[in-house]
Scaffold this motif. Structure first.
Motif, PDB file in Angstrom:
ATOM      1  N   GLY A   1       0.803  -1.225   0.000  1.00 45.52           N
ATOM      2  CA  GLY A   1       0.000   0.000   0.000  1.00 45.52           C
ATOM      3  C   GLY A   1       0.831   1.267   0.000  1.00 45.52           C
ATOM      4  N   LYS A   2       2.050   1.170   0.519  1.00 49.36           N
ATOM      5  CA  LYS A   2       2.938   2.343   0.548  1.00 49.36           C
ATOM      6  C   LYS A   2       3.307   2.810  -0.853  1.00 49.36           C
ATOM      7  N   ASN A   3       3.065   1.968  -1.857  1.00 49.96           N
ATOM      8  CA  ASN A   3       3.352   2.340  -3.243  1.00 49.96           C
ATOM      9  C   ASN A   3       2.285   3.268  -3.841  1.00 49.96           C
ATOM     10  N   ILE A   4       1.214   3.504  -3.088  1.00 45.58           N
ATOM     11  CA  ILE A   4       0.202   4.480  -3.512  1.00 45.58           C
ATOM     12  C   ILE A   4       0.642   5.819  -2.938  1.00 45.58           C
ATOM     13  N   SER A   5       0.763   6.805  -3.777  1.00 40.44           N
ATOM     14  CA  SER A   5       1.236   8.113  -3.299  1.00 40.44           C
ATOM     15  C   SER A   5       0.252   8.704  -2.290  1.00 40.44           C
ATOM     16  N   GLU A   6       0.757   9.558  -1.462  1.00 36.67           N
ATOM     17  CA  GLU A   6      -0.086  10.236  -0.469  1.00 36.67           C
ATOM     18  C   GLU A   6      -1.181  11.050  -1.169  1.00 36.67           C
ATOM     19  N   ALA A   7      -0.850  11.647  -2.309  1.00 37.80           N
ATOM     20  CA  ALA A   7      -1.838  12.442  -3.058  1.00 37.80           C
ATOM     21  C   ALA A   7      -3.009  11.570  -3.523  1.00 37.80           C
ATOM     22  N   ILE A   8      -2.705  10.387  -4.041  1.00 38.93           N
ATOM     23  CA  ILE A   8      -3.772   9.492  -4.507  1.00 38.93           C
ATOM     24  C   ILE A   8      -4.594   9.002  -3.322  1.00 38.93           C
ATOM     25  N   ARG A   9      -3.927   8.631  -2.226  1.00 33.61           N
ATOM     26  CA  ARG A   9      -4.663   8.201  -1.032  1.00 33.61           C
ATOM     27  C   ARG A   9      -5.595   9.304  -0.548  1.00 33.61           C
ATOM     28  N   SER A  10      -5.128  10.530  -0.571  1.00 29.94           N
ATOM     29  CA  SER A  10      -5.961  11.664  -0.150  1.00 29.94           C
ATOM     30  C   SER A  10      -7.165  11.836  -1.065  1.00 29.94           C
ATOM     31  N   GLU A  11      -6.946  11.687  -2.378  1.00 32.32           N
ATOM     32  CA  GLU A  11      -8.061  11.798  -3.324  1.00 32.32           C
ATOM     33  C   GLU A  11      -9.096  10.707  -3.076  1.00 32.32           C
ATOM     34  N   ILE A  12      -8.635   9.486  -2.814  1.00 34.60           N
ATOM     35  CA  ILE A  12      -9.556   8.378  -2.540  1.00 34.60           C
ATOM     36  C   ILE A  12     -10.335   8.663  -1.259  1.00 34.60           C
ATOM     37  N   ASP A  13      -9.625   9.039  -0.207  1.00 35.43           N
ATOM     38  CA  ASP A  13     -10.281   9.313   1.076  1.00 35.43           C
ATOM     39  C   ASP A  13     -11.312  10.433   0.941  1.00 35.43           C
ATOM     40  N   GLU A  14     -10.961  11.466   0.199  1.00 29.38           N
ATOM     41  CA  GLU A  14     -11.886  12.584  -0.020  1.00 29.38           C
ATOM     42  C   GLU A  14     -13.124  12.114  -0.793  1.00 29.38           C
ATOM     43  N   PHE A  15     -12.916  11.339  -1.850  1.00 32.24           N
ATOM     44  CA  PHE A  15     -14.026  10.812  -2.637  1.00 32.24           C
ATOM     45  C   PHE A  15     -14.955   9.970  -1.768  1.00 32.24           C
ATOM     46  N   LEU A  16     -14.383   9.076  -0.980  1.00 36.68           N
ATOM     47  CA  LEU A  16     -15.193   8.188  -0.138  1.00 36.68           C
ATOM     48  C   LEU A  16     -15.927   8.963   0.949  1.00 36.68           C
ATOM     49  N   THR A  17     -15.296   9.979   1.499  1.00 35.31           N
ATOM     50  CA  THR A  17     -15.947  10.801   2.514  1.00 35.31           C
ATOM     51  C   THR A  17     -17.114  11.589   1.903  1.00 35.31           C
ATOM     52  N   GLU A  18     -16.875  12.197   0.759  1.00 38.31           N
ATOM     53  CA  GLU A  18     -17.908  13.006   0.107  1.00 38.31           C
ATOM     54  C   GLU A  18     -19.093  12.172  -0.387  1.00 38.31           C
ATOM     55  N   HIS A  19     -18.835  10.934  -0.793  1.00 39.99           N
ATOM     56  CA  HIS A  19     -19.871  10.110  -1.415  1.00 39.99           C
ATOM     57  C   HIS A  19     -20.309   8.917  -0.562  1.00 39.99           C
ATOM     58  N   LYS A  20     -19.864   8.851   0.676  1.00 39.45           N
ATOM     59  CA  LYS A  20     -20.109   7.658   1.492  1.00 39.45           C
ATOM     60  C   LYS A  20     -21.589   7.309   1.603  1.00 39.45           C
ATOM     61  N   TYR A  21     -22.438   8.298   1.893  1.00 38.09           N
ATOM     62  CA  TYR A  21     -23.860   8.014   2.039  1.00 38.09           C
ATOM     63  C   TYR A  21     -24.451   7.476   0.742  1.00 38.09           C
ATOM     64  N   GLN A  22     -24.132   8.108  -0.356  1.00 41.19           N
ATOM     65  CA  GLN A  22     -24.638   7.670  -1.663  1.00 41.19           C
ATOM     66  C   GLN A  22     -24.121   6.278  -2.005  1.00 41.19           C
ATOM     67  N   LEU A  23     -22.831   6.032  -1.797  1.00 36.24           N
ATOM     68  CA  LEU A  23     -22.249   4.729  -2.102  1.00 36.24           C
ATOM     69  C   LEU A  23     -22.898   3.636  -1.266  1.00 36.24           C
ATOM     70  N   ARG A  24     -23.056   3.897   0.032  1.00 39.48           N
ATOM     71  CA  ARG A  24     -23.667   2.911   0.925  1.00 39.48           C
ATOM     72  C   ARG A  24     -25.123   2.663   0.520  1.00 39.48           C
ATOM     73  N   SER A  25     -25.840   3.728   0.252  1.00 37.71           N
ATOM     74  CA  SER A  25     -27.247   3.613  -0.117  1.00 37.71           C
ATOM     75  C   SER A  25     -27.425   2.762  -1.375  1.00 37.71           C
ATOM     76  N   GLU A  26     -26.569   2.981  -2.358  1.00 38.18           N
ATOM     77  CA  GLU A  26     -26.647   2.204  -3.599  1.00 38.18           C
ATOM     78  C   GLU A  26     -26.412   0.726  -3.355  1.00 38.18           C
TER      79      GLU A  26
END
Length: 171
Positions: free
Chosen positions: A81-106
């Motif tokens: 997992g350390k091979n994923i850059s911090e920038a990409i991890r941040s983008e993923i975390d932000e996406f999941l945080t912003e869309h968590k309710y919608q993703l879970r609901s679907e």
């Protein structure tokens, strides 16, 4: 340095590891394709290889693939997992945080059907909350067309149906 296909696989594993519910192929694709990391075909290759290696588990529900990370996938992610850059991890975390309710609901409003006899289909409609069913209905219908219509309407009508059932049964 990590090759591109390996990076896509690690991104998928990281996404699945960060949620406590399955993600659909379209949900994973939405993030990866919108960010421009790769094209659809390479993404599907990465998902296929992860499935074949048993790093992710797939469950198909009415033409939709739902993915969960396996123990082997978690172990692989812990090593690489350390091979994923911090920038990409941040983008993923932000996406999941912003869309968590919608993703879970679907993923918690499901409808599927199967043929039980030549003139009988069973439709199963489920609404889950934190993985536990709060509504789980099975209906018998005479043909596939009706089964498809019920499945198609379940996502938009499930709340009304739940409220109707509760109101009617608590009288």
């Amino acid at each position: 340095m990590t090759d591109a296909l390996t990076l896509y696989k690690l991104i998928i594993l990281y996404m699945l590891d960060r949620v406590d519910f399955p993600l659909t192929n379209s949900q994973i694709s939405e993030f990866i394709l919108d960010k421009g990391y790769t094209d659809y075909f390479k993404l599907q290759q990465a998902i296929s290889e992860l499935t074949q290696a048993e790093f992710i588990h797939v469950k198909t529900i009415r033409n939709s693939s739902h993915y969960m990370i396996t123990d082997a996938g978690e172990e692989t992610l812990s090593y690489f997992g350390k091979n994923i850059s911090e920038a990409i991890r941040s983008e993923i975390d932000e996406f999941l945080t912003e869309h968590k309710y919608q993703l879970r609901s679907e993923n918690e409003t499901l409808a599927d059907y199967w043929k039980e006899a030549p003139d009988r289909y069973i439709v199963r409609c489920v609404v889950k909350e934190k993985g536990q069913p709060i509504v789980d209905i099975q209906l018998a219908v005479p043909d596939k067309d009706q089964a498809v219509i019920i499945c198609d309407h379940w996502r938009e009508k499930n709340s009304d149906i739940y409220n109707y059932l509760v109101k009617t049964l608590f009288v």
